[in-house]
Design a protein around this motif. Structure first.
Motif, PDB file in Angstrom:
ATOM      1  N   CYS A  64       0.855  -1.184   0.000  1.00  0.00           N
ATOM      2  CA  CYS A  64       0.000   0.000   0.000  1.00  0.00           C
ATOM      3  C   CYS A  64       0.895   1.239   0.000  1.00  0.00           C
ATOM      4  CB  CYS A  64      -0.889   0.011   1.235  1.00  0.00           C
ATOM      5  SG  CYS A  64      -2.077  -1.340   1.229  1.00  0.00           S
ATOM      6  N   VAL A  65       0.452   2.257  -0.675  1.00  0.00           N
ATOM      7  CA  VAL A  65       1.285   3.448  -0.831  1.00  0.00           C
ATOM      8  C   VAL A  65       0.534   4.686  -0.357  1.00  0.00           C
ATOM      9  CG1 VAL A  65       2.658   4.801  -2.463  1.00  0.00           C
ATOM     10  CG2 VAL A  65       2.279   2.356  -2.878  1.00  0.00           C
ATOM     11  N   LEU A  66       1.218   5.524   0.409  1.00  0.00           N
ATOM     12  CA  LEU A  66       0.630   6.791   0.863  1.00  0.00           C
ATOM     13  C   LEU A  66       1.110   7.909  -0.054  1.00  0.00           C
ATOM     14  CD1 LEU A  66      -0.920   8.427   3.068  1.00  0.00           C
ATOM     15  CD2 LEU A  66       1.238   8.570   4.311  1.00  0.00           C
ATOM     16  N   GLU A  67       0.170   8.518  -0.759  1.00  0.00           N
ATOM     17  CA  GLU A  67       0.515   9.603  -1.685  1.00  0.00           C
ATOM     18  C   GLU A  67      -0.363  10.800  -1.404  1.00  0.00           C
ATOM     19  OE1 GLU A  67       2.005   7.259  -5.733  1.00  0.00           O
ATOM     20  OE2 GLU A  67      -0.079   7.872  -5.504  1.00  0.00           O
ATOM     21  N   VAL A  70      -3.251  10.256   0.792  1.00  0.00           N
ATOM     22  CA  VAL A  70      -4.233   9.251   0.394  1.00  0.00           C
ATOM     23  C   VAL A  70      -3.554   7.893   0.245  1.00  0.00           C
ATOM     24  CG1 VAL A  70      -5.893   8.583  -1.394  1.00  0.00           C
ATOM     25  CG2 VAL A  70      -5.554  11.008  -0.833  1.00  0.00           C
ATOM     26  N   VAL A  71      -4.196   6.863   0.778  1.00  0.00           N
ATOM     27  CA  VAL A  71      -3.613   5.525   0.685  1.00  0.00           C
ATOM     28  C   VAL A  71      -4.159   4.808  -0.547  1.00  0.00           C
ATOM     29  CG1 VAL A  71      -3.441   3.266   1.777  1.00  0.00           C
ATOM     30  CG2 VAL A  71      -3.304   5.342   3.182  1.00  0.00           C
ATOM     31  N   ASP A 200      -6.487   3.332   6.511  1.00  0.00           N
ATOM     32  CA  ASP A 200      -7.003   4.175   5.447  1.00  0.00           C
ATOM     33  C   ASP A 200      -6.749   3.454   4.128  1.00  0.00           C
ATOM     34  OD1 ASP A 200      -8.356   6.437   4.561  1.00  0.00           O
ATOM     35  OD2 ASP A 200      -6.477   7.419   3.977  1.00  0.00           O
ATOM     36  N   HIS A 201      -7.554   3.766   3.127  1.00  0.00           N
ATOM     37  CA  HIS A 201      -7.435   3.060   1.841  1.00  0.00           C
ATOM     38  C   HIS A 201      -8.422   3.674   0.867  1.00  0.00           C
ATOM     39  CE1 HIS A 201     -11.176   1.228   3.031  1.00  0.00           C
ATOM     40  NE2 HIS A 201     -10.640   0.984   4.210  1.00  0.00           N
ATOM     41  N   ASP A 202      -8.460   3.103  -0.335  1.00  0.00           N
ATOM     42  CA  ASP A 202      -9.308   3.662  -1.386  1.00  0.00           C
ATOM     43  C   ASP A 202     -10.389   2.685  -1.837  1.00  0.00           C
ATOM     44  OD1 ASP A 202      -7.670   1.780  -2.494  1.00  0.00           O
ATOM     45  OD2 ASP A 202      -6.712   3.121  -3.952  1.00  0.00           O
TER      46      ASP A 202
END
Lengths: 592, 592
Positions: A64-67, A70-71, A200-202
């Motif tokens: 997972c990437v935090l950008e 936003v995850v 957190d995630h999308d």
């Protein structure tokens, strides 16, 4: 890429041959006939094999990437999650009034196994949501239930659990996150929480954080902790989304495994929160969910071992290396498959006999939770309360051990990430830690559960074994291979309990120094009991002329292996326990 | 970042109090007095702490990268490697005529431990080179020795071992790499080798590959395998570098751990190679090195556990969580340190008592290798040949287990890569696999070593234990705590050997099904023997009025723990062994 196929026959065996679910006098159980559960489990198996398993390596590799705050979850996770939601898989045991299908928890558990085996990191998104659902169901107000439960059941919104802070995990009394009451009845939550799975995630529209925090001026320590709902995005009373709440992701942790799940540091900065239940009674609300959550983690332990085992078997049948010592079994090939070698067999039998025993124990545990809740059965409640630390601690230790053992079958290829065996081990590792590290489970078992209600539940457990042995005394097929080893192991366990009683009074360290051994010992006794019962069930099926003779005979042979090869561990644990705390506590802290 | 400090006192204790190295009648040993070894070990410890340990996480995080056919090692590795070379650390036990310092192998081993604890992946570059040095020393021609040994001793050039191919690891008879003889006496080597540690990199001027290959027309299977020197860069007779040889890196493997070491797929395309020793005698040349190589891997097992243990102790002393059940020990603080809790103690004592026992066994093994080589002592040679699979298999299984246990002390933080505990576990995992997977070690032990030379060596091992117990019969301080548990464990081991003899004839599977248990059982007996000897040595030091009383008392207390808490495992292993092969081999391959 690793394979995975749901062991539907084995799941059905535990539900019907062993637990006879449809014959139980528990609300909703009579619907669980063989055909119905087979249809559900086959469909769940299909989803596991076709949708979830292919994303397991993807999740591990991409993470997972935090950008920009936003995850982003790995490729394909959102689509798969939508498929799970739309298929109704997230709402299987949710109440019908909240959009669920109202199935028993044991059925949720049976379906959960293939999901977890196929993709543990992915399944945690709905697993945490399930936990949040249960907490609000149990302790929320009617308005909270009406608002949140349908969205959590459908996973339109997902849930999290916020307990740990940087300086406190097990010892939550040290918690610093605070909740300041506002005039409108809400609270302002401020503080930092860590290790927040699915933080957190999308993949959902909103995240509902359940947060433990202290209301200033309340009691010190653990008695001053309250539980709050803190949505990621604020909403009106109909659930219509509005502004962002004061909660943000500090970072995503780099972990040993479960990379597909976003483990977040969550920062609360005067975030709006809503009290669940009463002030300062937050721990009580958390504890109610713990049997379920810990059973779920115990399931993760053996479910990862199951996935790893399936691949180890495939590799052992495929890889040609060396010759059987008793003569070539593949004389036309350049070598025999690995599976001819006795030590490979020993390893595979260790895995197989553990996984099948642990599955039975877990489903039985889920059945006890149903009985406790739906029938208000205090005995079932006491028993599952006793068994919970064993299911969690023993099964996750062993699950990891056997995922590592499965990796070993691959030789050098097991160490190469491409083959996928490392991931099973790395993912399984977390289950020994979260929901209470296994040392804490052992402490809970020996320090609390054994003596709970005057020792009533452990007595009932021993009586149950005694009764089973007595009832089947005339069964010659069971006697030597199953009843006698079970009796011996149970005797060891009772002797350990006796040692604790006699020596723990004098010095409680004498009991606690043996707590880990006791947990493992009890795990073996539980699996021994499960295997004795499963062997009996298999023998009965054979007597009844079951068509799938080989399946039932394999069950009996696998059980025989467990009794012969695993139960002797109890004597070792007893020997360790009987040495007390002297050598354990002998050194000064500075001498380590 | 994780800490590491070389346990110099403990290393000295094994060399001097236990093995009394400077009093041994072995060439070179009389130089090893306390002051000399202390000076060397302190310096090695400094290098480990200051140079190698800080690069451990760097190596794990950056890994090795293949760019345009060239392998780049992690930041700082080249500089650190130069420091190791310049400090003479790579040539400690190399012969003086080849630029080495001619120290005994036991001293190389003692120095190696802190290097491996501090940075296992880094140390493999010189470890493999050490192996190549030994192979050429033992089997090379004089010209080969004169050319290669000085460069390998100084690590100006590094070495590799090329055994495994995609379809064969353990079963090298299936090998396909071929070596075609040329008119000039060289060979053209073609084929693919995998899992080649330190296969290519940028920290030395040349890489000398030792490659197993088959000369067309030679005997089938393992009897047709020869050993070749294949340099990465061709050179003249003086070692002046010339053109690239026909060997290239296919890819770098993505592994679970030891990321700092470049594990390569090596492609040989008519590469020029030079025969070592005789045609078709390549396996013999390899086997000579195996005792050393496997002892080195056994050392990796406990050395990783040692590094993990040091950090677990630091964390357990630092982290405040909960209160001692016997009353607060840090009443002014918000909670007590973890180390007050009996189950944390149990865990740390498990780690500590294993590591110190394994260190003694490993150093004793190295001492036996010295005695075998330097004194042509056939008994020592037979004994180390017997002990080698135990040192490799038992110590790497346990080393990994305890690295995982140390990680557990950290709770959730143990799972986060930042804290470094995951790396110890991931790195330690490989040691169970390479140099012969541990199942193969167990097979070697039970299938070959027990019966070697008519069972002479295992008899000598049992006699040694019996003699030790008898000689110390009047020593009341040793008797109950050390001699009696050792006697019982040794009796279990003998009973297992007896079972194999009586039942293995009928069906060899009866022995092989118990091989893994036997290996572990023998590991416990070996560590039991080491602890009994160490306790005796510590008691003698105390009687002699040693100034560091606490150190020696801690040794005795730690040994007491091992005898009480670990040796009872032998009875469990015996019980498993005594069930033979029936349940292990019961299932058809298709029933798994």
């Amino acid at each position: 890429m690793p394979i995975y196929n749901a062991p539907t026959k084995d799941l059905q065996f535990v539900l019907h041959d062993l637990l006879k679910v449809s014959e139980q006098d528990i609300p909703g159980f009579s619907d669980l006939d063989r055909d119905f559960t087979a249809a559900v489990l086959e469909e769940a198996g299909k989803v596991s094999t076709e949708v979830l398993a292919p994303l397991n390596v993807v999740g591990d590799t991409e993470g997972c990437v935090l950008e920009n705050g936003v995850v982003r979850t790995p490729t394909g996770f959102k689509e798969a999650f939508d498929q799970m939601r739309e298929g109704g898989w997230t709402a299987l045991d949710a109440a019908e009034q909240y959009g669920g299908q109202g199935l028993p928890y044991v059925m949720h558990t049976a379906v959960n196994e293939p999901f977890v085996s196929a993709n543990m990191a992915f399944n945690m998104y709905q697993g945490l949501t399930h936990g949040a659902y249960s907490a609000i169901l149990e302790h929320g107000s009617d308005a909270q239930k009406d608002l949140y439960l349908p969205k959590l059941a459908s996973c339109e919104w997902t849930g999290t659990m916020n307990l740990t802070e940087p300086h406190c995990g097990t010892d939550l009394g040290l918690m610093r996150t605070k909740a300041v009451p506002q005039d409108d009845g809400t609270y302002k939550i401020s503080g930092q929480k860590i290790f927040i799975s699915a933080g957190d995630h999308d993949i959902s529209d909103n995240v509902i954080h359940l947060v433990l925090a202290k209301i200033p001026g309340g009691p010190d320590g653990i008695k001053g902790v309250s539980l709050f709902i803190v949505p990621k995005i604020l909403h009106d009373d109909d659930g219509k989304l509005g502004a962002r709440n004061g909660v943000s992701v500090g970072k995503i942790e780099e972990k040993m495994g479960i990379h597909g799940n976003s483990t977040c540091v969550m920062n609360y900065d005067e975030a709006e929160g809503y009290l669940i239940g009463e002030e300062h009674k937050g721990m009580r609300a958390m504890f109610v969910m713990m049997n379920e959550a810990r059973l779920g983690v115990g399931l993760q332990g053996y479910a990862q071992a199951e996935a790893a085992y399936q691949n180890a078997v495939a590799y052992a049948n495929d890889r040609l290396q060396g010759r059987a010592v008793t003569g070539a079994e593949n004389p036309d090939g350049p070598a025999d498959p690995l599976i001819v070698h006795p030590d490979i067999r020993r390893n595979l039998m260790d895995q197989k006999s553990f996984v099948e025993g642990a599955r039975a124990l877990t489903f039985w545990g889920a059945y006890l939770i149903d009985r406790a809740h739906k029938n208000n059965d205090a005995e079932a409640d006491g028993l599952i309360s006793l068994l919970t630390p064993v299911i969690k601690g023993f099964q996750t230790d062993k699950g990891f051990e056997y995922a590592v053992a499965a990796q070993q079958v691959y030789g050098g290829h097991g160490y190469i990430e491409e083959w996928g065996m490392s991931q099973f081990a790395r993912d399984a590792r977390i289950a020994m830690i979260y929901e209470g590290a296994n040392g804490v489970q052992a402490l809970d078992l020996v320090g609390r559960k054994l003596a709970q209600d005057g020792g009533k539940h452990v007595m009932a457990f021993f009586d149950m074994i005694k009764t089973f042995i007595k009832e089947n005394d005339g069964n010659e097929a069971l006697k030597a291979d199953f009843l006698e080893p079970l009796k011996a192991a149970s005797k060891d366990l009772q002797a350990a309990g006796m040692y604790f009683m006699q020596n723990g009074m004098k010095n409680p360290n004498n009991a606690l120094a043996g707590s880990y051994d006791f947990m493992h010992m009890m795990g073996h006794v539980c699996l021994g009991l499960m295997w004795a019962r499963m062997a009996k069930a298999a023998m009965e099926a054979l007597e009844d002329g079951a068509s799938d003779k080989e399946f039932y005979e394999t069950k009996i042979a696998t059980g025989r292996y467990y009794m012969q090869r695993q139960l002797p561990a109890t004597a070792m644990h007893l020997a360790r326990i009987n040495t007390g705390a002297d050598t354990v506590m002998a050194l000064e802290a500075a001498a380590f």
